[in-house]
Design an enzyme around this catalytic site. Structure first.
Site: not given
Ligand code: SF4
Length: 469
Positions: A7, A35, A110-111, A248, A254, A355-356, A444
């Site tokens: 967001c 968003g 946001n989050g 993040c 991205y 690409d990302d 991730c």
């Molecule tokens: Fe960002 Fe990945 Fe951490 Fe989510 S898990 S906050 S997308 S780095």
């Protein structure tokens, strides 16, 4: 690419009554990339709140008539939403407004909280009634409860932060103050600036501060609470330094706009560095480097600089398509509707395509086909992120391992599946090149969750049938 960001939040406080709704409208336009499901504005006219929220893009929701219906005011907050928890319906539009025993409040967030389910359950067991299924209402509830025993709204926000876990960048408006706060890990961006006439602007990204003619002042520190009122600006730092910073990293890859500077790091430059690393780590004999719009473009320039292979504009994006566009007829190729290849640039050439990320591999495969159909001799796919291996619980929809291609296939297998002659990802140990000297979240990619994993996951976790819980 089919990952959606979280967001965008925006706030304004002016020294005298002004068209604050118009300022928020322009700010939200600059945050539209964060968003595209819904948006909203709440204006504060001497303690009276006027709001408008709806599903749709900023330009669709706020017609001239709607904007003209807002009164002048000294404060306003706004929000643009992509729902990572809670359904896409009107009740989940933000900012959320509440009337409580000590007054009114509007809040934009946001989050995602990692302890949302526990907090909500605890509140419900003590009699709370929720009108939405988003985390934001939980925050609003906790702040208003804390306000009953606090001397000020900022004290209530600080006490609420003792309870909240996970990712949150907040902008909150009371009758007399605009308050912003960033979680102690600093997962999501938040910054502020000021115009020449003394109007303060708070925004998710610096691009929105600049868009409304304000001078960027600084980022909100992880854990910091900043209070803006007619008495000036006050910073509270009792939550700062309690956690190691974990911004993040995918914001740089991205989510964020390339013209934003976050925590002192230019998003454009971070992407260029990722491209240069890819050129070093995954070199290839080729004739041209092409970036996938938008977030692959800066990295493609970096790859070109690093490799000496010329950069070319080989893909053109339909400017009028948002990130969430879905073709009504599923037999149509969405990638072809969003992007087209320039044959004159591609034909007969060996192409490095940047690409990302690769999520399921479907979009990447279509991109490779698009370049091949335009006459490329070879297509070498380079990705500015490491392979996605784990879901995100902090405000994005990188959801299920079941759908992440890298969880089920090796790099050569993925290259073959997407039809590329070669494939190279940014190695995980090089993520630090994007965020030099600063801590970041890369859960991730590596499964290390700084704020833990929620006990109960799923986007619509507050909307499941009883038997699904
Ligand atoms: Fe960002 Fe990945 Fe951490 Fe989510 S898990 S906050 S997308 S780095």
């Amino acid at each position: 690419m089919s990952i959606h960001e979280e967001c965008g939040v925006f706030g304004v406080i002016s020294p005298k009554p002004a068209d604050v709704a118009g300022i928020v409208y322009c700010g939200l336009y600059s945050l539209q990339h964060r968003g595209q499901e819904s948006c909203g504005i709440v204006v504060n006219d001497d303690g009276l709140f006027t709001s408008h929220k709806d599903l749709g893009l900023v330009g669709e929701v706020f017609s001239n008539d709607v904007l003209a219906s807002f009164p002048q005011g000294t404060m306003a907050v706004g929000h643009t939403r992509y729902g990572t928890t809670g359904a896409s319906n009107r009740s989940n539009c933000q900012p959320i407004e509440v009337n409580h025993q000590k007054g009114r409040m509007a809040i934009a967030h946001n989050g995602n909280l990692s302890n949302a389910a526990e907090l909500r359950s605890r509140l419900e067991l003590s009699g709370a009634i929720f009108h939405t299924t988003s985390d934001t209402e939980i925050i609003a509830y906790i702040v208003t409860r804390e306000r009953l025993h606090s001397d000020s709204i900022e004290e209530a926000v600080s006490r609420a932060m003792d309870t909240l876990e996970g990712a949150y960048s907040l902008v909150l408006m009371s009758p007399q103050k605009v308050i912003c706060a960033r979680d102690p890990f600093g997962f999501r961006p938040l910054c502020y600036g000021m115009t020449d006439d003394g109007t303060y602007i708070i925004a998710s990204e610096s691009c929105a501060v600049k868009a409304v003619g304000a001078r960027f002042i600084r980022d909100v520190e992880p854990g910091e609470i900043i209070i803006f009122s007619k008495d000036g600006v006050v910073s509270r730092k009792e939550h700062c330094g309690k956690k190691e910073k974990r911004f993040c990293i995918f914001e740089y890859i991205y989510f964020a706009r390339p013209d934003s500077v976050i925590d002192g790091i230019s998003v454009h430059e971070a992407r260029q560095r990722a491209g240069k690393v890819l050129a070093d780590i995954h070199p290839v004999e080729a004739d041209i480097v092409v970036g996938v719009p938008d977030s692959g473009l800066d990295a493609a320039i970096g790859y070109s600089i690093g490799s000496g292979i010329p950069y070319g504009i080989g893909l053109i994006k339909n400017k009028y398509i948002g990130r969430t566009f879905i073709a009504p007829d599923h037999r149509l190729d969405q990638v072809k509707i969003k992007l087209s290849a320039i044959e004159e640039v591609i034909k007969g050439r060996r192409v490095v395509l940047i690409d990302d990320s690769i999520v399921r591999g479907t979009t990447s495969g279509r991109l490779v086909s698009l370049i091949r159909d335009a006459g490329a001799k070879e297509v070498h796919f380079r990705v500015t992120a490491p392979p996605f291996m784990y879901p995100c619980y902090y405000g994005t929809d990188i959801d299920s391992q079941e759908h992440l291609i890298a969880c089920h296939h090796s790099v050569p297998e993925i290259a073959s599946i997407i039809g590329a002659d070669s494939l190279g990802y940014l190695p995980i140990e090089y993520l630090k090149e994007l965020s030099p000297g600063q801590g970041y979240c890369s859960a991730c990619f590596d499964g290390v969750y700084p704020a833990g994993r929620p006990a109960y996951t799923g986007m619509n976790r507050f909307e499941d049938r009883i038997s699904e819980r």
